[in-house]
Design a protein around this motif. Structure first.
Motif, mmCIF file in Angstrom:
data_model
loop_
_atom_site.group_PDB
_atom_site.id
_atom_site.type_symbol
_atom_site.label_atom_id
_atom_site.label_comp_id
_atom_site.label_asym_id
_atom_site.label_seq_id
_atom_site.Cartn_x
_atom_site.Cartn_y
_atom_site.Cartn_z
ATOM 1 N N ALA A 248 -68.701 28.033 16.254
ATOM 2 C CA ALA A 248 -68.330 29.447 16.309
ATOM 3 C C ALA A 248 -67.237 29.685 17.345
ATOM 4 O O ALA A 248 -66.312 30.467 17.122
ATOM 5 C CB ALA A 248 -69.557 30.297 16.630
ATOM 6 N N SER A 249 -67.324 28.987 18.474
ATOM 7 C CA SER A 249 -66.325 29.168 19.531
ATOM 8 C C SER A 249 -64.946 28.693 19.102
ATOM 9 O O SER A 249 -63.932 29.135 19.642
ATOM 10 C CB SER A 249 -66.761 28.432 20.804
ATOM 11 N N ARG A 250 -64.903 27.788 18.115
ATOM 12 C CA ARG A 250 -63.625 27.308 17.583
ATOM 13 C C ARG A 250 -63.131 28.175 16.423
ATOM 14 O O ARG A 250 -62.112 27.866 15.805
ATOM 15 C CB ARG A 250 -63.769 25.853 17.114
ATOM 16 N N GLY A 251 -63.875 29.224 16.114
ATOM 17 C CA GLY A 251 -63.475 30.121 15.035
ATOM 18 C C GLY A 251 -63.802 29.601 13.651
ATOM 19 O O GLY A 251 -63.253 30.080 12.655
ATOM 20 N N VAL A 252 -64.710 28.642 13.570
ATOM 21 C CA VAL A 252 -65.075 28.056 12.279
ATOM 22 C C VAL A 252 -66.208 28.865 11.660
ATOM 23 O O VAL A 252 -67.219 29.124 12.308
ATOM 24 C CB VAL A 252 -65.501 26.582 12.447
ATOM 25 N N PHE A 253 -66.046 29.253 10.393
ATOM 26 C CA PHE A 253 -67.095 30.020 9.721
ATOM 27 C C PHE A 253 -67.392 29.496 8.323
ATOM 28 O O PHE A 253 -68.202 30.076 7.596
ATOM 29 C CB PHE A 253 -66.714 31.507 9.642
ATOM 30 N N GLY A 254 -66.763 28.409 7.929
ATOM 31 C CA GLY A 254 -67.022 27.809 6.626
ATOM 32 C C GLY A 254 -66.913 26.303 6.719
ATOM 33 O O GLY A 254 -66.298 25.757 7.641
ATOM 34 N N THR A 255 -67.544 25.622 5.769
ATOM 35 C CA THR A 255 -67.491 24.159 5.755
ATOM 36 C C THR A 255 -67.023 23.670 4.391
ATOM 37 O O THR A 255 -67.326 24.296 3.372
ATOM 38 C CB THR A 255 -68.875 23.556 6.064
ATOM 39 N N PRO A 256 -66.267 22.569 4.360
ATOM 40 C CA PRO A 256 -65.792 21.829 5.531
ATOM 41 C C PRO A 256 -64.568 22.493 6.156
ATOM 42 O O PRO A 256 -63.776 23.127 5.467
ATOM 43 C CB PRO A 256 -65.413 20.472 4.945
ATOM 44 N N THR A 257 -64.430 22.334 7.452
ATOM 45 C CA THR A 257 -63.226 22.741 8.172
ATOM 46 C C THR A 257 -62.753 21.537 8.978
ATOM 47 O O THR A 257 -63.577 20.825 9.566
ATOM 48 C CB THR A 257 -63.505 23.930 9.103
ATOM 49 N N PHE B 133 -55.494 21.052 15.995
ATOM 50 C CA PHE B 133 -54.953 22.120 15.157
ATOM 51 C C PHE B 133 -55.716 22.181 13.833
ATOM 52 O O PHE B 133 -55.947 21.151 13.188
ATOM 53 C CB PHE B 133 -53.462 21.901 14.888
ATOM 54 N N ALA B 134 -56.082 23.403 13.442
ATOM 55 C CA ALA B 134 -56.845 23.590 12.214
ATOM 56 C C ALA B 134 -55.973 23.354 10.988
ATOM 57 O O ALA B 134 -54.822 23.794 10.934
ATOM 58 C CB ALA B 134 -57.423 25.003 12.166
ATOM 59 N N LEU B 135 -56.533 22.652 10.008
ATOM 60 C CA LEU B 135 -55.854 22.488 8.733
ATOM 61 C C LEU B 135 -56.111 23.723 7.871
ATOM 62 O O LEU B 135 -57.149 24.374 8.002
ATOM 63 C CB LEU B 135 -56.362 21.237 8.012
ATOM 64 N N PRO B 136 -55.192 24.066 6.975
ATOM 65 C CA PRO B 136 -55.402 25.231 6.107
ATOM 66 C C PRO B 136 -56.493 24.973 5.073
ATOM 67 O O PRO B 136 -57.003 23.855 4.952
ATOM 68 C CB PRO B 136 -54.032 25.413 5.441
#
Length: 232
Positions: free
Chosen positions: A180-189, A195-198
Motif C-alpha cells: 500500500a505504501s508503494r501505491g500498489v492496489f492490484g496484482t500483479p504489479t 520504477f513501476a511498469l505500466p
C-alpha cells in the motif's frame, strides 16, 4: 486482476489510509525489508532489480509468473527478484494463503517459491466460490495440509503452530502495508529498478520482459564502453 467494483476500491483505499497514515498502527519499522528473494540471491549492485507484487490466489498473478521466471533464468545474475505479497480483500483466502507463505519462508526458505507455485498450480481450490461454505478454521486446516506438501511432511505441526503465532500475522500485515505504501492496489504489479511498469494488474509475457530488460542491459554495456573509451 480485473478492476474491482467501485465500493470495493473505496474499502481498499480506506484500509490503505488506516494502515499507512495512522501513527499508532505500527510504532517501529519491520526488522527486515519486506519480500521474498528469489533463489536467495539479490545479485551484485549492478544487477537489475525486479519487484513483483503478487496475490497467491490471483489468476493474473499466476499467469504472469512463468514468463517472469523464464526471463530470470535467461538473464541469470544480471537480474534479481523480490516478491511482495498483496492479499487482495476481494479474494477471501488471500490473507491466509499469504500467511502460509510467510510461515514457509520462516521454516524453510527454499520452500517459499515452490509453495507459491503450488498455490498457482492448484489455485482454484481456494477461490471464493469453492470455499464459500467452509469456515475460516476449515480453510486454515486445508491450507496447512496443502503447504506441508511443499515445505515437507515433518513441518506439519510447525506450519499449524505458525497460524497461531502473532508474528506470522504481523509479517503478512506488513506485506500488505508495504504494498500500500508503494501505491500498489492490484496484482500483479511490477517495479524495475524502483520504477513501476505500466498496465498494473495485467500479466507480462516473456517477450514483454525481454523488451524491458534488454535495453537496460545494453545501456549498462554502453556505460562501461564510455568509461573504457575515456581511459584509453
Amino acid at each position: 486482476m480485473q478492476r474491482p467494483q467501485l465500493p470495493i476500491l473505496i474499502l481498499f483505499f480506506c484500509l490503505i489510509s488506516v494502515f499507512t497514515r495512522n501513527p499508532h498502527a505500527q510504532t517501529l519499522p519491520p526488522a527486515r525489508y519486506d519480500g521474498f528473494i528469489y533463489e536467495n540471491s539479490l545479485g551484485d549492485a549492478d544487477s537489475i532489480l525486479i519487484e513483483a507484487f503478487y496475490d497467491p490466489v490471483c489468476p493474473d498473478s499466476r499467469d504472469s509468473w512463468p514468463p517472469l521466471k523464464q526471463a530470470l533464468h535467461y538473464y541469470g545474475s544480471r537480474t534479481s527478484l523480490v516478491v511482495h505479497l498483496l492479499p487482495l480483500p476481494y479474494h477471501d483466502n488471500a490473507f491466509v494463503a499469504s500467511r502460509a507463505l510467510h510461515i514457509a519462508n520462516i521454516l524453510n526458505t527454499s520452500s517459499t517459491f515452490p509453495l507459491l507455485e503450488r498455490f498457482y498450480e492448484h489455485q482454484e481450490r481456494f477461490y471464493n466460490a469453492q470455499t464459500r461454505n467452509l469456515s475460516r478454521a476449515s480453510v486454515v486446516k486445508e491450507i496447512v495440509k496443502f503447504a506441508t506438501a511443499a515445505v515437507g511432511n515433518s513441518y506439519y505441526s510447525a506450519i499449524e503452530s505458525g497460524f497461531n503465532d502473532r508474528k506470522t500475522d504481523l509479517k503478512t500485515r506488513v506485506s500488505f502495508k508495504y504494498s500500500a505504501s508503494r501505491g500498489v492496489f492490484g496484482t500483479p504489479t511490477f517495479y524495475v529498478n524502483g520504477f513501476a511498469l505500466p498496465d498494473s494488474g495485467s500479466a507480462l509475457d516473456y517477450k514483454g520482459w525481454r523488451s524491458i530488460i534488454d535495453p537496460l542491459i545494453k545501456a549498462k554495456k554502453g556505460k562501461i564502453g564510455e568509461k573504457l573509451h575515456y581511459l584509453l
